[in-house]
Design an enzyme around this catalytic site. Structure first.
Site, PDB file in Angstrom:
ATOM      1  CE  LYS A   1      -3.950   2.087   2.466  1.00 37.17           C
ATOM      2  NZ  LYS A   1      -4.881   1.971   3.602  1.00 37.17           N
TER       3      LYS A   1
ATOM      4  CB  SER B   1      -8.652   1.294   5.613  1.00 35.97           C
ATOM      5  OG  SER B   1      -9.296   2.537   5.558  1.00 35.97           O
TER       6      SER B   1
ATOM      7  CB  SER C   1      -8.152   3.980   2.738  1.00 34.49           C
ATOM      8  OG  SER C   1      -7.320   3.278   3.651  1.00 34.49           O
TER       9      SER C   1
END
Lengths: 95, 488, 484
Positions: free
Chosen positions: C76, C175, C151
Site C-alpha cells: 500500500k 480500511s 482506503s
C-alpha cells in the site's frame, strides 16, 4: 448543529487551508451535517468514565541516551522544495 | 500611591543529554546546519517518537532538588501551531499532567539600588515539564528568504514555571540566577546562556496594592541576566506610563532589543493562540516508579541549601558567607577543597579564614578579570598553602595579599614568593624585644608620660616599632612585648 | 500459478520449478495489461522489482530462502519504501521519494519478498471507496463500474485481480476489512500494537494498524509471521514473544463459541448481505461451533466517536505537510502564511481538508471537553462492551459492510453516507481489537460479501484458524473475477 461561516473561516485559518467564499460555504454545509452525526454522542452519560487515549494500557518505553543517527542531510534535502547552504528556505519569517 | 510589580518566570533549560528527546540524533552544539536533523527531527512522514531515558532522569533530578512531587504518571501532549522551525506542526510537550509538580526555590536577593540589605525569599515553582526544542530561523542573505536549521529541533527542554512570586527585577534576576546555579549544580543543564541552553520568558504586570492582578505581557527569550533586568525595568515603566497615561495594557508577547533597551510586541504572534492540546497518541503515559525515583535521588549531590545550612551550623560561617560560597557548585567545591587541604596538610581547621579569602580576594580578582571560579589561576591547594602561612603568622595579612597577587599573575608557590620577596614576618621574640628595648631607651620622656597614665601613647610606640622592623614584626607578638616592657 | 497459495509459490520457488524473476515478470506483464483498467497501482518500478527477484533467486540457490522469499507482493502506498515514490494517495506527496523504509517494508525485504509496486489508496487513507485518491479511482475487478472499497482499495483490487500474490493494507476504521469484503478477498487488521507503525504514514495514530490482505487465511498467517513483531522505533509497538500465526490453522472448530451482536443484525444491513452472512453462520454450526447472542450496546456510537477522534488526530498528524522540507509547495505565494495556506489547500484533496477541519474544530478552545474528551470516554465504553462480550464467546461475527460494492460516484458529495458504510468495522479500531474479513458469498449484482470475524486481543492465530477452517469447507475465497 449549524456552523457559521465565521466558525469555518477560523478553523480554515487555524489549519492553514486557503479557502475562498464558495469553498467556505460548501464546507460549512458539509461540516454541519457531520456535526449532526457527531451530536448523537452528546447525550451519553460518561460520568466517572476515564477517557481512553490508547488501545493498550501500557507505559511508555524509554530509549537509552545513545547517539544512533548519522548525518543524512544530503539524502533528506534532495527531496526538499528549496534549500541553500544546508538550510531549508522559506519565505521570510518575521518575529 | 506606588505600583506593585508582579513577575513570574518560565525558564527553558536545555537538558544535557547526548541525544534528542525523541530520537537518537546528537544534540552537540555548533554542528553544520541540519547535519543533526535526523528523520524524526525533520518530521518525515511515518516517523515516530521514542522517549529518551536521560531526559526523564534529569527532570526527576530537578524535581527532587526543588522538593517537588514527581508524577508517578505523566502524559505528553501535542501543542499545535504552524511555524517553519517546528517541523511537525506541533510541539510535543506536557500539558495537564507534567512530570514535576509544585516545588520551591529559596533565593538570596541583593537589591539593585539603595542601601537595602540582602534578604532571603522562597519562590514557589508551579511545575516543570518535558518538551522538545524547536529549530532555528537564520535571517542571512538568502534572496530575502529565511533559512531553517533543524539541528536544535528535538533537543530536550525542561520548562520550569514559577508562580508570580517576584516583585522586582532584582528578585526575578535572583531567582533566575539561583535556578541557573541549581540546574548546573545537579548536572542537568550546561547553563550556557550564549548557546541558548538557559532561556527565560518573563511575565510582567503591575497593579495598585490590593487590586487584582493586572494584564501581563510576556518578554520572550531573554538569555542574559543583565538583559533580563533591563527588560523588566523598561517594561514596568512602560506599563506604568501606559496606565497613568489613561491607556490599557493589552496581553502580548514581546521581545527585548538589547541595542535600544526597549521592548516591542512580536508581529508573528498576532494570531489568537489556540494550541489545540491533546494527548499525543504516539507516546504512552510516562510512568516513574518509586524505585527509580530513589535511584535518581541517590545520584544527587548535596544541594546548595543543605550545604549552606551545614556551613552555618557545622563550620560557623555567617548565612551570607554560606550563600556566597554556594552560588555555584564549582565555588563550593573550591571552598571545600581549600578548607580540606588546610586541615589535612597543615592541621589548621579554619573555615572562616578560607571563606574570607575566597569571598574577598579571590572573588574580587575573578570579577575584575571576568573569570569564573573554574578559571581561577590559583588552585585550591595553592591558596590553602598561603592561608596556612597566614594562620601560622609567617606572613602578615598585607604580605599575604602581595603573595596572592604574585601567585595570580606569575604563578609559583607561596613559600618561594615569600622568600623571594622577603615578606616573612619577624616572629622571633628576641629580635622583637631588642627593637622594643631600643625604643624605650631612646624615648624615655614618652615612656614616662605613658606610665603616668597617658594610655593613648601606646599606638605611638607600635608605630615606631613597626617602622623599625620595616613593617615585618608580627603585630600580635609586638603588642605583647610592648605592653609588658612599657609596664616596666 | 496465479491462483497458487503463498505456501505453493514458496515451495515451487524453493524446488526451482520457477524462478523469482520469472514469477515477478509474470505479474509485471499482467499488471501492464490490466492495471490501466483497474488503476490498482500508483507506482511501478519493474527494474527495482526484478533486481530484488534476482537477489531472491541467489538466496534460493544458496538454500537460505524463507517462506516468502522470491514471492511478489504489492505494498500500500502508505508505507515509506526507500527509493520508491510514496504518495499516500495525495498530491501533497506527488514527488516524495522516501529516503527510508517503513518497518513493514524492511520486514518484507529481509524475508526476501519482492516489492511489485505501490498500490492506490484513498488520500491519506481517508475514504471508503478509493475515490479520494489524487491518482484516480480504482475499479472493482468484479465490476469495473463499482468501487473496490477503501482506503486499501488498490491493494484489494490488485489481490482480487491476481496482480500480486498478496499485499499489505492499513486499517484505521475498516480500511483493510471493507475493501477486502467488497473485492472478495481476505484481510486481517491485527490487534493495535502488533505490527509496527514506523514508516507508515499516520492518519489517526491511536487507531492505525497495518495488516495483510490476500486470497486466503492461510496466506494471511504466513504474512503475519513476517509483518508482526516488536519494533523499538514505535512506542506503541508491543513487546511480545514472536508468534507463529500458522500454528492453529488446522485445529477443529468443535466447541467454538461465536458471538453474534444483536446490534449488527438489526437495521441497516442489506438483505443480500444478511443472507450471505447467515449462511456462513450456518456453515460454522456445521463445523461444530455454537452461537451466542451478545450485545454491544455502545457500538452504535462508534461512527460519531470515530469521526471526532480520527479527524482530531489526523488534523495534527497532517500538519507536517507544510511545503517546507518535502512534498508539494505551491508555485506562487505572497508570504509565509500564504505559502502554508496555498500549499496545503492545493496539496490536499477535499475529503482530507474536510477531516482536517473537523479535527481542528473539535480540538479547538472551548470544544475539547464536549467533543474530544467525550469521544474518548465513549471509546472506553465501546471497548468495555467487547471485554464483556468475550466472557461469553471466543470470536464475534457479523457483516463487514452493510452493502456490497456500490457504484463509482454513487455516494457523491455526501460524506455522511460514506461514513456510515464503516458502521460495523469502526468499533474494532476504537477498542484496538483484531478484526478480519473473509469472502462468504455473493449478493446483489453478483458482488462479493464479506464476513467479519472479530477476535479478542492477541487472538489472531485463533481467528486465522476460524477463517481457514471455513475456507477448507467452502470455496468463496477461491472465486476469481470473470473476464480478467
Amino acid at each position: 448543529m449549524s456552523l457559521t461561516t465565521a466558525d469555518v473561516r477560523k478553523v480554515a485559518r487555524l489549519a492553514r487551508l486557503a479557502m475562498n467564499d464558495a469553498e467556505i460555504e460548501t464546507a460549512r454545509a458539509q461540516l454541519s451535517g457531520i456535526f449532526d452525526l457527531i451530536a448523537e454522542m452528546q447525550a451519553v452519560d460518561t460520568g466517572g468514565i476515564a477517557p481512553m487515549s490508547h488501545a493498550q494500557d501500557v507505559a511508555q518505553r524509554l530509549r537509552e541516551d545513545k547517539v544512533t543517527e548519522t548525518n543524512q542531510r544530503e539524502a533528506f534535502q534532495a527531496i526538499a522544495p528549496q534549500v541553500e547552504a544546508g538550510l531549508y528556505l522559506v519565505p521570510q519569517v518575521i518575529e | 500611591m506606588t505600583w506593585e510589580i508582579v513577575i513570574g518566570l518560565e525558564v527553558h533549560t536545555q537538558l544535557s543529554t547526548n541525544t534528542k528527546i525523541f530520537s537518537g540524533a546528537s544534540t552537540a552544539f555548533g554542528a553544520e546546519p541540519n547535519t543533526q536533523a535526523d528523520a524524526v527531527s525533520i518530521a518525515l512522514p511515518g516517523v515516530l517518537p521514542v522517549l529518551n531515558k536521560g531526559a526523564v532522569e534529569r527532570a526527576i533530578k530537578f524535581g527532587l532538588a526543588v522538593g517537588a512531587h514527581i508524577a508517578p504518571r505523566s502524559v505528553f501532549a501535542r501543542k499545535n501551531y504552524f511555524y517553519p522551525d517546528l517541523p511537525k506542526g506541533y510541539q510535543i510537550s506536557q500539558f495537564d499532567l507534567p512530570v514535576v509538580g509544585q516545588g520551591t526555590l529559596t533565593i538570596q536577593v541583593e537589591p539593585l539600588s539603595g542601601n537595602a540589605k540582602p534578604y532571603e525569599k522562597t519562590v514557589r515553582i508551579t511545575r516543570a515539564h518535558l518538551e522538545e526544542d524547536a529549530g532555528k530561523s537564520m535571517h542571512g542573505d538568502f534572496h530575502g528568504m529565511t533559512g531553517i536549521d533543524l539541528n536544535r529541533a528535538g533537543t530536550p527542554l525542561l520548562e520550569i514555571v514559577s508562580e508570580p512570586d517576584m516583585c522586582s527585577a532584582a528578585e526575578a534576576v535572583a531567582y533566575a540566577k539561583a535556578l541557573h546555579s541549581l540546574v548546573r549544580w545537579i548536572g542537568i543543564c550546561d547553563g550556557n546562556m550564549q548557546e541558548g541552553s538557559f532561556r527565560c520568558d518573563v511575565n510582567v504586570s503591575v497593579r495598585k496594592p490590593g487590586q487584582p492582578l493586572g494584564t501581563r505581557r510576556e518578554i520572550k527569550n531573554l538569555n542574559s541576566f543583565k538583559f533580563m533586568q533591563q527588560a523588566i525595568d523598561y517594561e514596568v515603566q512602560w506599563q506604568i506610563d501606559t496606565i497613568e497615561g489613561g491607556g490599557k495594557v493589552q496581553q502580548a508577547t514581546i521581545l527585548f532589543n538589547p541595542d535600544t533597551g526597549e521592548t516591542r510586541a512580536m508581529r508573528s504572534k498576532e494570531d489568537a493562540h489556540d494550541y489545540r492540546y491533546f494527548p499525543d497518541p504516539d507516546l504512552l503515559p510516562l510512568e516513574i516508579s518509586e524505585e527509580w525515583k530513589e535511584q535518581v535521588r541517590a545520584t544527587l549531590p548535596e544541594l546548595p541549601q543543605a550545604k549552606q545550612a551545614r556551613y552555618v551550623n557545622d563550620l560557623g560561617l555567617s548565612a551570607y558567607d554560606a550563600s556566597m560560597l554556594t552560588a555555584s557548585r564549582e565555588m563550593a567545591d573550591f571552598f571545600d577543597s581549600t578548607r580540606m587541604h588546610l586541615d589535612t596538610e597543615n592541621d589548621i581547621d579554619n573555615p572562616k579564614l578560607c571563606a574570607n579569602w575566597i569571598i574577598g580576594e579571590v572573588t574580587a580578582q575573578l570579577n575584575r578579570e571576568e573569570l569564573d571560579i573554574t578559571q581561577c589561576p590559583i588552585k585550591a591547594y595553592q591558596l590553602s598553602e598561603l592561608l596556612a602561612y597566614v594562620a601560622k603568622g609567617r606572613i602578615s595579612n598585607s604580605g599575604a595579599k602581595e603573595v596572592f597577587r604574585t601567585m595570580w599573575t606569575e604563578g609559583g608557590d607561596a613559600d618561594s614568593i615569600i622568600v623571594r620577596k622577603a615578606l616573612e614576618q619577624i616572629s622571633d621574640s628576641g629580635a622583637i624585644e631588642a627593637i622594643v628595648d631600643e625604643i624605650i631607651a631612646t624615648n624615655a620622656d614618652k615612656v614616662a608620660e605613658y606610665r603616668s597614665g597617658k594610655d593613648k601613647l601606646f599606638g605611638f610606640f607600635v608605630g615606631l616599632a613597626m617602622k623599625a622592623s620595616k613593617g615585618k614584626a608580627n603585630p600580635a607578638q609586638l603588642n605583647d612585648v610592648l605592653k609588658r616592657k612599657l609596664a616596666g | 500459478m496465479l491462483n497458487s497459495s503463498l505456501q505453493q509459490l514458496g515451495s515451487a520457488l524453493r524446488a526451482r520449478k520457477i524462478s523469482s524473476v520469472e514469477l515477478t515478470q509474470l505479474y509485471l506483464d499482467r499488471i501492464a495489461k490490466l492495471n490501466p483498467q483497474l488503476n490498482a497501482y500508483i507506482t511501478l518500478n519493474p527494474e527495482t522489482s526484478l533486481a530484488q527477484a534476482r537477489a531472491a533467486d541467489v538466496r534460493i540457490a544458496a538454500d537460505s530462502a524463507e517462506a516468502l522469499t522470491g514471492i511478489p507482493f504489492a505494498q500500500k502506498d502508505i508505507f515509506c519504501a526507500q527509493g520508491w515514490l510514496t504518495t499516500c494517495g495525495s498530491k501533497m506527496l506527488h514527488n516524495f521519494v522516501s529516503p527510508y523504509d517503513a518497518h513493514v517494508i524492511s520486514q518484507f525485504n529481509d524475508a526476501g519478498a519482492i516489492n511489485l509496486g505501490k498500490t492506490n489508496m484513498d488520500e491519506f487513507a481517508m475514504g471508503s471507496s478509493n475515490e479520494t485518491s489524487h491518482y484516480g479511482t480504482v475499479k472493482n475487478p468484479w465490476d469495473t463500474a463499482r468501487v473496490p472499497g477503501g482506503s486499501s482499495g488498490g491493494t484489494a483490487a490488485a489481490v482480487a485481480a491476481r496482480l500480486c500474490a498478496a499485499a499489505t493494507g492499513t486499517d484505521t476504521g475498516g480500511s483493510i476489512r471493507q475493501p477486502a469484503a467488497l473485492c472478495g478477498i481476505s484481510g486481517l487488521k491485527p490487534t493495535y500494537g502488533v505490527v509496527s507503525r514506523y514508516g507508515m504514514i499516520a492518519f489517526a495514530s491511536s487507531l492505525d494498524q497495518a495488516g495483510p490482505m490476500g486470497r486466503s487465511a492461510e496466506d494471511l498467517a504466513l504474512m503475519m509471521n513476517v509483518m508482526a513483531g516488536f519494533d523499538e522505533r514505535d512506542s506503541t509497538s508491543l513487546q511480545r514473544d514472536k508468534e507463529d500465526y500458522t500454528r492453529d490453522l488446522n485445529k477443529p472448530l468443535t466447541g467454538l463459541r461465536i458471538g453474534l451482536p444483536k446490534e449488527f443484525f438489526a437495521e441497516g444491513m442489506g438483505a443480500d448481505v444478511a443472507k450471505a452472512v447467515e449462511a456462513a453462520i450456518a456453515e460454522y454450526k456445521k463445523l461444530g461451533a455454537t452461537i451466542v447472542e451478545i450485545s454491544l450496546p455502545n457500538s452504535k456510537l462508534s461512527v460519531p466517536v470515530y469521526y471526532v477522534l480520527a479527524p482530531a488526530e489526523a488534523s495534527s498528524n497532517l500538519s507536517r505537510f507544510d511545503g517546507v522540507r518535502y512534498g508539494y509547495r505551491a508555485p506562487e505565494y505572497s508570504d509565509l502564511a500564504d505559502m502554508y495556506e496555498k500549499s496545503r489547500a492545493q496539496g490536499f484533496g477535499a475529503e482530507v481538508k474536510r477531516r482536517i477541519m473537523i479535527g481542528t474544530y473539535v480540538l479547538s478552545h472551548g470544544y475539547y471537553d464536549a467533543y474530544y474528551l467525550q469521544a474518548q470516554k465513549i471509546r472506553r465504553l465501546i471497548a468495555q462492551d467487547f471485554i464483556e462480550a468475550y466472557k461469553q464467546c471466543d470470536v464475534i461475527m457479523g457483516p463487514t459492510s452493510p452493502s456490497t460494492a456500490f457504484k463509482l460516484g454513487e455516494k457523491g458529495d455526501d460524506p455522511v453516507q460514506m461514513y456510515l458504510s464503516d458502521i460495523y468495522t469502526i468499533a474494532v479500531n476504537l477498542a484496538g481489537l483484531p478484526g478480519m474479513s473473509i469472502p462468504c458469498g455473493f449478493g446483489a449484482n453478483n458482488m462479493p460479501v464479506g464476513l467479519q470475524i472479530i477476535g479478542n486481543y492477541f487472538d489472531e492465530a485463533r481467528m486465522l484458524n476460524v477463517a481457514h477452517q471455513y475456507q477448507l469447507a467452502t470455496d468463496w475465497h477461491s472465486r476469481a473475477p470473470h473476464g480478467l
